[in-house]
Write an enzyme that holds these catalytic residues in place. Sequence first.
Site, PDB file in Angstrom:
ATOM      1  N   SER A 161       0.856  -1.190   0.000  1.00  0.00           N
ATOM      2  CA  SER A 161       0.000   0.000   0.000  1.00  0.00           C
ATOM      3  C   SER A 161       0.889   1.235   0.000  1.00  0.00           C
ATOM      4  CB  SER A 161      -0.864  -0.005   1.267  1.00  0.00           C
ATOM      5  OG  SER A 161      -1.520   1.232   1.432  1.00  0.00           O
ATOM      6  N   TYR A 174      -1.515  -0.655  10.662  1.00  0.00           N
ATOM      7  CA  TYR A 174      -1.639  -0.995   9.232  1.00  0.00           C
ATOM      8  C   TYR A 174      -0.401  -0.489   8.481  1.00  0.00           C
ATOM      9  CZ  TYR A 174      -3.667  -1.238   4.508  1.00  0.00           C
ATOM     10  OH  TYR A 174      -3.901  -1.519   3.188  1.00  0.00           O
TER      11      TYR A 174
HETATM   12  P1  NDP Z   1     -11.141  -6.524   1.202  1.00  0.00           P
HETATM   13  O1  NDP Z   1     -11.441  -6.277   2.644  1.00  0.00           O
HETATM   14  O2  NDP Z   1     -12.141  -6.154   0.197  1.00  0.00           O
HETATM   15  O3  NDP Z   1     -10.714  -8.053   0.985  1.00  0.00           O
HETATM   16  C1  NDP Z   1      -9.761  -8.653   1.800  1.00  0.00           C
HETATM   17  C2  NDP Z   1      -9.722 -10.132   1.477  1.00  0.00           C
HETATM   18  O4  NDP Z   1      -8.708 -10.743   2.313  1.00  0.00           O
HETATM   19  C3  NDP Z   1     -11.022 -10.831   1.769  1.00  0.00           C
HETATM   20  O5  NDP Z   1     -11.322 -11.680   0.679  1.00  0.00           O
HETATM   21  C4  NDP Z   1     -10.751 -11.644   3.016  1.00  0.00           C
HETATM   22  O6  NDP Z   1     -11.534 -12.836   3.012  1.00  0.00           O
HETATM   23  C5  NDP Z   1      -9.260 -11.935   2.867  1.00  0.00           C
HETATM   24  N1  NDP Z   1      -8.595 -12.210   4.149  1.00  0.00           N
HETATM   25  C6  NDP Z   1      -8.573 -11.425   5.247  1.00  0.00           C
HETATM   26  N2  NDP Z   1      -7.916 -12.046   6.239  1.00  0.00           N
HETATM   27  C7  NDP Z   1      -7.509 -13.252   5.745  1.00  0.00           C
HETATM   28  C8  NDP Z   1      -6.800 -14.333   6.290  1.00  0.00           C
HETATM   29  N3  NDP Z   1      -6.375 -14.327   7.574  1.00  0.00           N
HETATM   30  N4  NDP Z   1      -6.564 -15.412   5.512  1.00  0.00           N
HETATM   31  C9  NDP Z   1      -6.989 -15.447   4.226  1.00  0.00           C
HETATM   32  N5  NDP Z   1      -7.675 -14.444   3.654  1.00  0.00           N
HETATM   33  C10 NDP Z   1      -7.941 -13.350   4.411  1.00  0.00           C
HETATM   34  O7  NDP Z   1      -9.751  -5.739   0.958  1.00  0.00           O
HETATM   35  P2  NDP Z   1      -9.079  -5.178  -0.375  1.00  0.00           P
HETATM   36  O8  NDP Z   1      -9.431  -6.009  -1.533  1.00  0.00           O
HETATM   37  O9  NDP Z   1      -9.305  -3.724  -0.420  1.00  0.00           O
HETATM   38  O10 NDP Z   1      -7.528  -5.349   0.005  1.00  0.00           O
HETATM   39  C11 NDP Z   1      -6.709  -6.372  -0.541  1.00  0.00           C
HETATM   40  C12 NDP Z   1      -5.259  -5.997  -0.255  1.00  0.00           C
HETATM   41  O11 NDP Z   1      -4.967  -4.734  -0.842  1.00  0.00           O
HETATM   42  C13 NDP Z   1      -4.927  -5.868   1.227  1.00  0.00           C
HETATM   43  O12 NDP Z   1      -3.654  -6.386   1.488  1.00  0.00           O
HETATM   44  C14 NDP Z   1      -4.932  -4.361   1.439  1.00  0.00           C
HETATM   45  O13 NDP Z   1      -4.121  -3.987   2.520  1.00  0.00           O
HETATM   46  C15 NDP Z   1      -4.369  -3.880   0.110  1.00  0.00           C
HETATM   47  N6  NDP Z   1      -4.699  -2.498  -0.221  1.00  0.00           N
HETATM   48  C16 NDP Z   1      -5.996  -2.070  -0.222  1.00  0.00           C
HETATM   49  C17 NDP Z   1      -6.278  -0.735  -0.493  1.00  0.00           C
HETATM   50  C18 NDP Z   1      -7.681  -0.208  -0.446  1.00  0.00           C
HETATM   51  O14 NDP Z   1      -7.834   1.030  -0.358  1.00  0.00           O
HETATM   52  N7  NDP Z   1      -8.706  -1.030  -0.510  1.00  0.00           N
HETATM   53  C19 NDP Z   1      -5.205   0.223  -0.816  1.00  0.00           C
HETATM   54  C20 NDP Z   1      -3.888  -0.347  -0.818  1.00  0.00           C
HETATM   55  C21 NDP Z   1      -3.653  -1.662  -0.530  1.00  0.00           C
HETATM   56  P3  NDP Z   1     -11.988 -13.591   4.350  1.00  0.00           P
HETATM   57  O15 NDP Z   1     -12.358 -12.536   5.343  1.00  0.00           O
HETATM   58  O16 NDP Z   1     -13.106 -14.476   3.926  1.00  0.00           O
HETATM   59  O17 NDP Z   1     -10.778 -14.385   4.767  1.00  0.00           O
END
Ligand code: NDP
Length: 255
Positions: A161, A174
Amino acid sequence: MVSQSGTPALGAFMTDQQRASLTGQVAVITGAGRGIGAAIARKLADMGAAAVLCGRSRAPLESTAAAIARSGGRAEVAECDVMDLPSVENLAAHVERSFGRLDILVNNAGIGGFGGPLHQMPADAWDKVLNTNLRGVYYCIRSFAPLMIRAGSGHIVNISSLAGKNPLPNGAAYAASKWGLNGLSYSVAEELRTHNIRVSVVCPGSVDTELTPHTGKDPRKMLQADDVAHVVAMLVTQAPQSFASEVLLRPTLKP
Ligand code: NDP
């Protein structure tokens, strides 16, 4: 090709050559049930990879798999918690048994935790953020890199990020997890390049997903999950002699 929402479907602008560029390859995408991970999984599957969709909840993974199947791609659902080493090791063993190879690992699973100043953050919330965003990536690399090392090739893409480049008040844990992830990525890139494995890190600004409420931002100007997927597609289709080790991704207009 038009999706149900009326917007051009993913892959609509790809040539046949691009579409087939990952044929025969296997990709594991963590956090593939929604948001950025789902977009990356759809994109890689559209380009011909068999996508292994990892996450803790089965239903959203099945919905990503169904979307991929509707577009003619191949996907497999794998319930897996990246905070839990045996869970990740089981997935790696399953991938090796089922496919005998892993070409692409996208460490995307992540959680937010933007609840306020660090001195008020409960210790268990700190643990969850660091154990998902940083330890989880270590667990995945620890479990999957040996498969790539044996093959003498592979791509690992870590989704970090811009919070890993800048201060983030009220999101210090974070930010710490993402600064840590960047340091991990640069270091592991040096460790694994001798095995012909390319490790890249992508640092997007705010993306229009469920991770945060994005209060006060115009979603039409924000980065979209497909923008991050596009970068991942570029990274895994570079010529063998080079790799972009880091991509900073910003919206064109400030949201
Ligand atoms: P979402 O919250 O939309 O999705 C996150 C996903 O991660 C979910 O599918 C969740 O599924 C999964 N997840 C969370 N914890 C676990 C775990 N312990 N094991 C396996 N899967 C897990 O987030 P985003 O799509 O926005 O973010 C994706 C990535 O991008 C992250 O790393 C985030 O930090 C990064 N990012 C996001 C930004 C934003 O503004 N959205 C900006 C910059 C970076 P489930 O809960 O079912 O496990």
